[in-house]
Design a protein around this motif. Structure first.
Motif, mmCIF file in Angstrom:
data_model
loop_
_atom_site.group_PDB
_atom_site.id
_atom_site.type_symbol
_atom_site.label_atom_id
_atom_site.label_comp_id
_atom_site.label_asym_id
_atom_site.label_seq_id
_atom_site.Cartn_x
_atom_site.Cartn_y
_atom_site.Cartn_z
ATOM 1 N N ALA A 159 48.572 -8.140 37.992
ATOM 2 C CA ALA A 159 49.680 -9.010 38.429
ATOM 3 C C ALA A 159 49.211 -10.039 39.447
ATOM 4 O O ALA A 159 49.734 -11.147 39.517
ATOM 5 N N THR A 160 48.204 -9.692 40.247
ATOM 6 C CA THR A 160 47.755 -10.595 41.315
ATOM 7 C C THR A 160 46.476 -11.322 40.959
ATOM 8 O O THR A 160 45.975 -12.122 41.756
ATOM 9 N N GLY A 161 45.911 -11.022 39.808
ATOM 10 C CA GLY A 161 44.678 -11.688 39.409
ATOM 11 C C GLY A 161 43.435 -11.096 40.035
ATOM 12 O O GLY A 161 42.369 -11.703 40.006
ATOM 13 N N LEU A 162 43.559 -9.927 40.624
ATOM 14 C CA LEU A 162 42.393 -9.293 41.246
ATOM 15 C C LEU A 162 41.867 -8.210 40.315
ATOM 16 O O LEU A 162 42.602 -7.658 39.488
ATOM 17 N N SER A 163 40.596 -7.915 40.445
ATOM 18 C CA SER A 163 40.005 -6.869 39.636
ATOM 19 C C SER A 163 40.031 -5.568 40.430
ATOM 20 O O SER A 163 39.181 -5.335 41.292
ATOM 21 N N LEU A 164 41.049 -4.732 40.191
ATOM 22 C CA LEU A 164 41.185 -3.487 40.942
ATOM 23 C C LEU A 164 41.062 -2.313 39.987
ATOM 24 O O LEU A 164 41.626 -2.345 38.881
ATOM 25 N N ARG A 165 40.302 -1.289 40.445
ATOM 26 C CA ARG A 165 40.159 -0.098 39.614
ATOM 27 C C ARG A 165 40.753 1.097 40.335
ATOM 28 O O ARG A 165 40.607 1.244 41.541
ATOM 29 N N ALA A 166 41.392 1.949 39.572
ATOM 30 C CA ALA A 166 41.947 3.161 40.174
ATOM 31 C C ALA A 166 40.839 4.198 40.303
ATOM 32 O O ALA A 166 40.054 4.384 39.376
ATOM 33 N N PRO A 167 40.746 4.872 41.455
ATOM 34 C CA PRO A 167 39.722 5.918 41.600
ATOM 35 C C PRO A 167 40.080 7.115 40.727
ATOM 36 O O PRO A 167 41.264 7.463 40.577
ATOM 37 N N ALA A 168 39.101 7.736 40.146
ATOM 38 C CA ALA A 168 39.358 8.914 39.324
ATOM 39 C C ALA A 168 39.799 10.062 40.221
ATOM 40 O O ALA A 168 39.453 10.122 41.405
ATOM 41 N N ASP A 169 40.590 10.965 39.635
ATOM 42 C CA ASP A 169 41.124 12.072 40.427
ATOM 43 C C ASP A 169 40.027 12.909 41.065
ATOM 44 O O ASP A 169 40.194 13.468 42.143
ATOM 45 N N GLY A 170 38.890 13.005 40.382
ATOM 46 C CA GLY A 170 37.817 13.860 40.897
ATOM 47 C C GLY A 170 36.896 13.168 41.860
ATOM 48 O O GLY A 170 35.992 13.803 42.420
ATOM 49 N N THR A 171 37.080 11.883 42.104
ATOM 50 C CA THR A 171 36.209 11.137 43.012
ATOM 51 C C THR A 171 36.414 11.622 44.436
ATOM 52 O O THR A 171 37.553 11.767 44.896
ATOM 53 N N LYS A 172 35.290 11.847 45.148
ATOM 54 C CA LYS A 172 35.412 12.341 46.529
ATOM 55 C C LYS A 172 35.892 11.201 47.430
ATOM 56 O O LYS A 172 35.588 10.030 47.221
#
Lengths: 203, 191
Positions: free
Chosen positions: A41-54
């Protein structure tokens, strides 16, 4: 009477509260996996962290010298801020500096400590009927004095009449002594619990 | 607003939020001191102190999807909300205004009575009413609450009215402005 750090407290409580709320909101959004849709929506490249990521980086990072120095510096800053804020909680009298009543290089300089004037004001105030204790704080300057009184009265004192007398006698007297009208005159009334004695006679 | 400018402030004030501010300041001070001590000991010893290592082990296990992390996020959010509300909610005044003066001696005048003083005034007035054995009073906002204890409940209603009238008159004579709403509750002492 004494002045507290109300504006400072409310300001920093609001700032810290907002920072915590925003941090919690961002962490919650990331955990809920909403970052990619927000990024689109904002034109940014955002990734969601995986549930298992510390959450925190591995142990080797914490053994680097610069990390240890940063930890110490951050600790010093936090400790100093906390200490300064704690010290600011002490109520201040914020009394006036010594008054210069006659400031003339030809005729000399007369300096008057505020305590001289407040002692006289307190003695005068305690003489009024119904007054059990009084304390005064003088602020402002010799040309624009500001007087604040804290008066402890008996529970039967005529408060309305007493306030009028304090203004017409005490405040007026101070103005005459300084040859300058009092700019601000404040009175805080406390009521004494009082002790009542009872005597009984058995006939 | 500086507290070293030798200027007066209003006597009738809102709470200054000293308690939450002191708590947060203490937390900051404690966190800072612990961080400094941990870093200095690490530099001296070459390894982190045991309490730091055990704490780090617990945090190192946290993942984005863990329930503990969710709990931390909610906890941080709640604390932030509490602090923000403490900052923006004005709170009740710490004193009530007295209508007095008017002699024109000072450019600005302010006469106030503390909430505690108001309650003591109400309690002292109620104590003088025949039939009243014990009194407790509290004041806040524009209300004064008086609780009286009497021996019998036969005339409780009349006693309540007498106490309310007496206290209202006393506060009005003292010049409390705006007029405080007086509420009286009567309790009967158990025989």
């Amino acid at each position: 009477m004494r002045q507290t750090a109300s504006a400072l407290n409310r300001g920093w409580l609001a700032v810290i509260g907002l920072v915590l709320i925003i941090a919690a909101a961002v962490a919650g959004i990331a955990r809920a996996g909403l970052l990619p849709s927000i990024g689109r929506a904002t034109g940014l490249s955002l990734r969601a962290p995986a549930d298992g990521t510390k959450l925190l980086p591995g142990g080797s990072v914490w053994n680097q010298s610069w990390v240890i120095v940063v930890v110490i510096l951050v600790g010093v800053v936090l400790a100093l801020l906390g200490l300064a804020w704690l010290i600011a909680q002490v109520p201040r009298t914020n009394q006036a500096r010594p008054f210069r009543l006659h400031d003339s290089t030809e005729h000399g300089l007369t300096r008057c400590e505020p305590k001289v004037l407040t002692d006289a004001v307190e003695t005068q105030t305690k003489a009024f009927p119904g007054v059990t204790d009084a304390s005064a704080v003088l602020r402002g300057t010799a040309d624009r004095p500001e007087l604040t009184l804290k008066v402890t009265c008996a529970d039967r004192a005529d408060l309305s009449g007493l306030m009028g007398q304090l203004e017409s006698t005490v405040a007026a007297g101070l103005g005459q002594a300084l040859e300058a009208p009092v700019q601000r005159f404040g009175v805080l009334v406390e009521v004494d619990r009082g002790r009542r004695s009872e005597r009984a006679v058995t006939v | 607003m500086s507290r070293s400018d030798a200027r007066s402030r209003r006597l009738r004030r809102r709470p200054s939020r000293t308690v939450p501010a002191s708590i947060v300041a203490l937390v900051l001070l404690a966190a800072g001191v612990l961080a400094v001590l941990a870093g200095v000991f690490r530099l001296i010893d070459g390894s982190w102190a045991a309490p730091v290592r055990s704490g780090a082990k617990g945090l190192a296990g946290l993942t984005w999807g863990s329930g503990a992390f969710l709990g931390i996020v909610i906890g941080v959010g709640v604390i932030g909300l509490v602090l923000l509300l403490a900052a923006i909610i004005p709170g009740g005044y710490t004193s009530a205004r007295l209508a007095a003066g008017g002699a024109g001696v000072a450019a600005q005048t302010e006469f106030v009575i503390s909430q505690r003083g108001l309650a003591r005034l109400a309690a002292a007035t109620a104590e003088e009413i025949d039939g009243v054995e014990r009194v407790s009073a509290s004041a806040g906002g524009h209300r004064v609450r008086v609780a009286v204890t009497t021996a019998t409940d036969a005339e409780a209603r009349q006693l309540r009215d007498r106490v309310q009238q007496a206290v209202s008159q006393r506060l009005s004579a003292a010049g409390v402005q705006p007029a405080a709403r007086v509420s009286v509750s009567v309790h009967t002492r158990g025989i």
